[in-house]
Motif scaffolding. Structure first.
Motif, PDB file in Angstrom:
ATOM      1  N   VAL A  98       1.219  -1.487   0.345  1.00 37.22           N
ATOM      2  CA  VAL A  98      -0.252   0.014   0.278  1.00 37.22           C
ATOM      3  C   VAL A  98       0.452   1.272   0.103  1.00 37.22           C
ATOM      4  CG1 VAL A  98      -1.671   1.631   1.538  1.00 37.22           C
ATOM      5  CG2 VAL A  98      -1.702  -1.296   0.868  1.00 37.22           C
ATOM      6  N   PHE A  99       1.790   1.372   0.634  1.00 41.54           N
ATOM      7  CA  PHE A  99       2.290   1.885   0.898  1.00 41.54           C
ATOM      8  C   PHE A  99       3.303   2.294   0.034  1.00 41.54           C
ATOM      9  CE2 PHE A  99       6.589   4.251   1.981  1.00 41.54           C
ATOM     10  CZ  PHE A  99       6.549   5.084   2.389  1.00 41.54           C
ATOM     11  N   MET A 100       3.601   1.451  -1.381  1.00 49.83           N
ATOM     12  CA  MET A 100       4.443   1.378  -2.246  1.00 49.83           C
ATOM     13  C   MET A 100       3.741   1.981  -3.626  1.00 49.83           C
ATOM     14  SD  MET A 100       8.080  -0.184  -1.962  1.00 49.83           S
ATOM     15  CE  MET A 100       9.025   0.289  -2.704  1.00 49.83           C
ATOM     16  N   ILE A 101       2.797   0.783  -3.274  1.00 45.66           N
ATOM     17  CA  ILE A 101       2.296   0.501  -4.860  1.00 45.66           C
ATOM     18  C   ILE A 101       0.571   1.529  -5.215  1.00 45.66           C
ATOM     19  CG2 ILE A 101       3.805  -0.007  -6.248  1.00 45.66           C
ATOM     20  CD1 ILE A 101       2.115  -2.996  -6.323  1.00 45.66           C
ATOM     21  N   GLY A 102      -0.021   1.725  -3.773  1.00 47.05           N
ATOM     22  CA  GLY A 102      -1.015   1.795  -3.534  1.00 47.05           C
ATOM     23  C   GLY A 102      -2.404   0.659  -3.489  1.00 47.05           C
ATOM     24  N   VAL A 103      -1.728  -0.435  -3.051  1.00 45.75           N
ATOM     25  CA  VAL A 103      -2.537  -1.675  -3.585  1.00 45.75           C
ATOM     26  C   VAL A 103      -1.902  -2.315  -2.672  1.00 45.75           C
ATOM     27  CG1 VAL A 103      -3.003  -1.103  -6.036  1.00 45.75           C
ATOM     28  CG2 VAL A 103      -1.236  -2.509  -4.825  1.00 45.75           C
ATOM     29  N   ARG A 104      -3.360  -3.635  -2.385  1.00 50.39           N
ATOM     30  CA  ARG A 104      -2.611  -4.910  -1.755  1.00 50.39           C
ATOM     31  C   ARG A 104      -3.177  -6.010  -2.237  1.00 50.39           C
ATOM     32  NH1 ARG A 104      -6.385  -7.595   1.251  1.00 50.39           N
ATOM     33  NH2 ARG A 104      -8.758  -5.722   1.415  1.00 50.39           N
ATOM     34  N   HIS A 105      -2.674  -7.260  -1.548  1.00 53.12           N
ATOM     35  CA  HIS A 105      -3.463  -8.511  -2.469  1.00 53.12           C
ATOM     36  C   HIS A 105      -5.019  -8.592  -2.419  1.00 53.12           C
ATOM     37  CE1 HIS A 105      -4.058 -12.532  -1.753  1.00 53.12           C
ATOM     38  NE2 HIS A 105      -3.736 -12.171  -3.419  1.00 53.12           N
ATOM     39  N   ALA A 106      -6.049  -8.911  -2.698  1.00 47.86           N
ATOM     40  CA  ALA A 106      -7.332  -8.808  -2.541  1.00 47.86           C
ATOM     41  C   ALA A 106      -7.906 -10.514  -3.065  1.00 47.86           C
ATOM     42  CB  ALA A 106      -7.831  -7.856  -3.191  1.00 47.86           C
ATOM     43  N   GLY A 107      -6.472 -11.461  -3.848  1.00 53.70           N
ATOM     44  CA  GLY A 107      -7.471 -12.040  -4.228  1.00 53.70           C
ATOM     45  C   GLY A 107      -7.436 -13.318  -2.883  1.00 53.70           C
ATOM     46  N   LEU A 143       7.553  -5.159  -6.258  1.00 46.55           N
ATOM     47  CA  LEU A 143       7.856  -3.709  -5.927  1.00 46.55           C
ATOM     48  C   LEU A 143       9.497  -3.427  -6.406  1.00 46.55           C
ATOM     49  CD1 LEU A 143       7.126  -4.254  -1.990  1.00 46.55           C
ATOM     50  CD2 LEU A 143       5.854  -2.798  -3.841  1.00 46.55           C
ATOM     51  N   ASN A 144      10.370  -1.928  -6.728  1.00 44.07           N
ATOM     52  CA  ASN A 144      11.149  -1.377  -6.994  1.00 44.07           C
ATOM     53  C   ASN A 144      11.792  -1.314  -6.037  1.00 44.07           C
ATOM     54  OD1 ASN A 144      13.423  -0.300  -8.894  1.00 44.07           O
ATOM     55  ND2 ASN A 144      12.200   1.447  -8.412  1.00 44.07           N
ATOM     56  N   LEU A 145      12.819  -3.093  -5.483  1.00 45.42           N
ATOM     57  CA  LEU A 145      13.421  -3.122  -4.782  1.00 45.42           C
ATOM     58  C   LEU A 145      14.352  -4.053  -5.109  1.00 45.42           C
ATOM     59  CD1 LEU A 145      10.690  -3.403  -1.284  1.00 45.42           C
ATOM     60  CD2 LEU A 145      12.985  -1.299  -2.064  1.00 45.42           C
ATOM     61  N   LEU A 204      14.224  -9.143  -1.846  1.00 40.79           N
ATOM     62  CA  LEU A 204      13.164  -9.384  -2.576  1.00 40.79           C
ATOM     63  C   LEU A 204      12.592 -11.138  -2.323  1.00 40.79           C
ATOM     64  CD1 LEU A 204      11.820  -7.344  -4.944  1.00 40.79           C
ATOM     65  CD2 LEU A 204      10.922  -7.406  -2.994  1.00 40.79           C
ATOM     66  N   LEU A 205      13.725 -11.573  -2.864  1.00 37.72           N
ATOM     67  CA  LEU A 205      13.328 -13.027  -3.039  1.00 37.72           C
ATOM     68  C   LEU A 205      13.484 -14.052  -1.431  1.00 37.72           C
ATOM     69  CD1 LEU A 205      15.956 -14.094  -6.126  1.00 37.72           C
ATOM     70  CD2 LEU A 205      13.277 -14.625  -5.627  1.00 37.72           C
ATOM     71  N   GLU A 216      11.731  -0.606   9.157  1.00 38.68           N
ATOM     72  CA  GLU A 216      12.952   0.066   7.625  1.00 38.68           C
ATOM     73  C   GLU A 216      13.059   0.699   6.463  1.00 38.68           C
ATOM     74  OE1 GLU A 216      16.960  -1.640   5.984  1.00 38.68           O
ATOM     75  OE2 GLU A 216      16.991  -2.702   8.593  1.00 38.68           O
ATOM     76  N   LEU A 217      12.075   0.048   6.120  1.00 37.14           N
ATOM     77  CA  LEU A 217      11.557   0.330   4.464  1.00 37.14           C
ATOM     78  C   LEU A 217      10.957   1.518   4.946  1.00 37.14           C
ATOM     79  CD1 LEU A 217      11.640  -2.999   2.352  1.00 37.14           C
ATOM     80  CD2 LEU A 217      13.055  -0.811   1.935  1.00 37.14           C
TER      81      LEU A 217
END
Length: 134
Positions: free
Chosen positions: A56-65, A78-80, A85-86, A130-131
């Motif tokens: 939500v903080f980074m891309i304005g969405v959350r998983h909804a499935g 995410l752009n990290l 990320l792995l 931290e992020l």
């Protein structure tokens, strides 16, 4: 494969972060009280809420499935750093991998499983916090 998401106002990430912190607190309390199942379930929900806070903080969405594992797919967008990320995806995957057993199966969880789940939740939430401080 597409991941179902839901748009959330960016400033509401704090609500998911609060849920994650509360779940982690309950997981730790449950671990100390030798309630292995409750500790694990709360650790899992800490991870899910922490992931939601970050996306939500980074891309304005959350998983909804329906498949919580798709949250990892969303996390990977995410752009990290790919390596980070792995690594963090594996932590969340371990938590989600025990979710069905913890919540629906007849088998009870062990102290070791609960301690590992709480450890993964702590590390995942610490990384998210931290992020979000940057």
């Amino acid at each position: 494969m597409s991941v179902r998401t839901r748009r959330v106002k960016r400033e509401l990430y704090e609500n998911y972060l609060k849920k994650a912190r509360e779940n982690l607190g309950t997981a730790r309390e449950s671990l100390n009280a030798m309630r292995w199942n409750a500790a694990t379930i709360n650790a899992i929900h800490c991870g899910i809420s922490a992931c939601d806070a970050l996306t939500v903080f980074m891309i304005g969405v959350r998983h909804a499935g329906e498949r919580h594992e798709d949250a990892i797919t969303l996390l990977q967008t995410l752009n990290l750093s790919r390596d980070t990320l792995l690594s963090k995806g594996r932590q969340l995957s371990r938590l989600l991998g025990i979710k069905n057993t913890a919540e629906y199966e007849e088998r009870l969880l062990t102290q070791k499983e609960a301690a590992e789940a709480v450890r993964d939740a702590e590390r995942f939430l610490e990384w998210v916090e931290e992020l979000l401080r940057r």
